[in-house]
Structures are given as C-alpha cells and as structure tokens.
Scaffold this motif. Structure first.
Motif, mmCIF file in Angstrom:
data_model
loop_
_atom_site.group_PDB
_atom_site.id
_atom_site.type_symbol
_atom_site.label_atom_id
_atom_site.label_comp_id
_atom_site.label_asym_id
_atom_site.label_seq_id
_atom_site.Cartn_x
_atom_site.Cartn_y
_atom_site.Cartn_z
ATOM 1 N N SER A 98 0.862 -1.172 0.000
ATOM 2 C CA SER A 98 0.000 0.000 0.000
ATOM 3 C C SER A 98 0.904 1.229 0.000
ATOM 4 O O SER A 98 1.639 1.463 0.961
ATOM 5 N N SER A 104 -3.288 3.828 2.199
ATOM 6 C CA SER A 104 -3.144 3.196 3.506
ATOM 7 C C SER A 104 -4.274 3.529 4.465
ATOM 8 O O SER A 104 -4.710 2.672 5.234
ATOM 9 N N ASP A 119 -6.645 -1.996 2.905
ATOM 10 C CA ASP A 119 -6.711 -3.260 3.642
ATOM 11 C C ASP A 119 -8.152 -3.703 3.894
ATOM 12 O O ASP A 119 -8.379 -4.839 4.325
ATOM 13 N N PRO A 123 -5.635 -7.969 1.477
ATOM 14 C CA PRO A 123 -4.671 -7.988 2.587
ATOM 15 C C PRO A 123 -3.384 -7.260 2.197
ATOM 16 O O PRO A 123 -2.848 -7.487 1.111
ATOM 17 N N VAL A 124 -2.906 -6.392 3.072
ATOM 18 C CA VAL A 124 -1.717 -5.595 2.791
ATOM 19 C C VAL A 124 -0.546 -6.149 3.596
ATOM 20 O O VAL A 124 -0.670 -6.428 4.791
ATOM 21 N N TYR A 127 3.155 -1.308 4.263
ATOM 22 C CA TYR A 127 2.630 0.050 4.075
ATOM 23 C C TYR A 127 3.806 0.992 3.835
ATOM 24 O O TYR A 127 4.781 0.973 4.585
#
Length: 156
Positions: A98, A104, A119, A123-124, A127
């Motif tokens: 992200s 983010s 997210d 799924p991240v 960041y």
C-alpha cells in the motif's frame, strides 16, 4: 598444508529458504496506480532507481503475470471491486504494498466515496507512508517485503 575435515564447496540450505530466495529475486509487480502516488511509482521503475537490480524488470499489465500489487493512491468505492478482481487473478503466492497515505488510510479524503484503507479490500503486507512517498520510500517498502518473505514472516 592444512587439513580440512568434511566436504568443501557444498552449500547447505533448506528447501523453504531456497524457494523464498527465488521468490524475492523475481517479484513482478502489477501496477495499480490511481492518483499522484502512481507518478512516484513510475519513477521508481525508471533508470535512475533501477528496479531491475531487484528482479523487477517491468511492471506487468496482466495480473496473471504478477505476484506483487502496488496500490498507489486513493481507492474509490467504485474502484474497490475492480481492485479485488485484479488481486484475485494474480498468481499465488501474492503480496500487496500500500503506497501513500490515501491507499493506507484514506489520507485527507475522509468521505463516503473513498475506501479508508486498501486493507478493507485486499490484505496488505507492507505500508509505504507519505504523501506522496518518493521512489526511495517505495524501494524501502519493496526491500522490507523481500525481508519478510525471506524470513518466512509472510506465508500465503
């Protein structure tokens, strides 16, 4: 003459760490540039920053050829299903970075039209903060992701 005990010239490792090493050295990114962060993401792929040294020769236009998604910029509610569809079409294992405050956390855009953090959609794994973060920040995020994959911290 020195005496050596044991075989020389052997490299010993585990199968999992060898696989993780190859994964980190051949991540192919799918571009998902949505706003001003996308300009910085494109600059990261330019000659000055040289993503090729990390095995990321070209950003892929097809999600079926990519295993890393870099979400750069704000994600609208209308774009969220498209983002998820592209993510679902990516090959396994797959990772997400992200990039920027908007991707983010929604950034300064706290309204109904924008997703308040990517997210919520995918799924991240890493960041990258900033508004917009520069190419060096994205490079740091990529190296952080590679470290996480090598250590086995991220398993999918």
């Amino acid at each position: 003459m020195a005496h050596r005990s044991g075989p020389s010239g052997f490299l010993l490792t585990t199968y999992e760490s060898a696989i993780n090493w190859t994964r980190t050295r051949s991540m192919w990114a799918a571009t998902f540039g949505l706003a001003c962060c996308a300009i910085e993401m494109m600059a990261t792929g330019a000659a000055h920053n040289d993503l090729a040294r990390f095995g990321m020769e070209v950003f892929r236009a097809s999600p079926r050829q990519a295993d890393l998604m870099v979400v750069a910029g704000r994600v609208s509610q209308k774009m969220a299903p498209v983002l998820r569809q592209v993510y679902d079409q990516m090959s396994e294992p797959k990772w997400v970075i992200s990039m920027g405050a908007c991707a983010s956390s929604g950034g300064m855009f706290n309204n109904y039209a924008l997703v308040q953090g990517v997210d919520e959609v995918v799924p991240v794994d890493v960041y990258v903060p900033g508004c917009p973060p520069g190419p060096q920040s994205l490079l740091h995020g990529i190296l952080t992701l590679q470290d996480k994959v090598m250590s086995g911290e991220i398993t999918r």
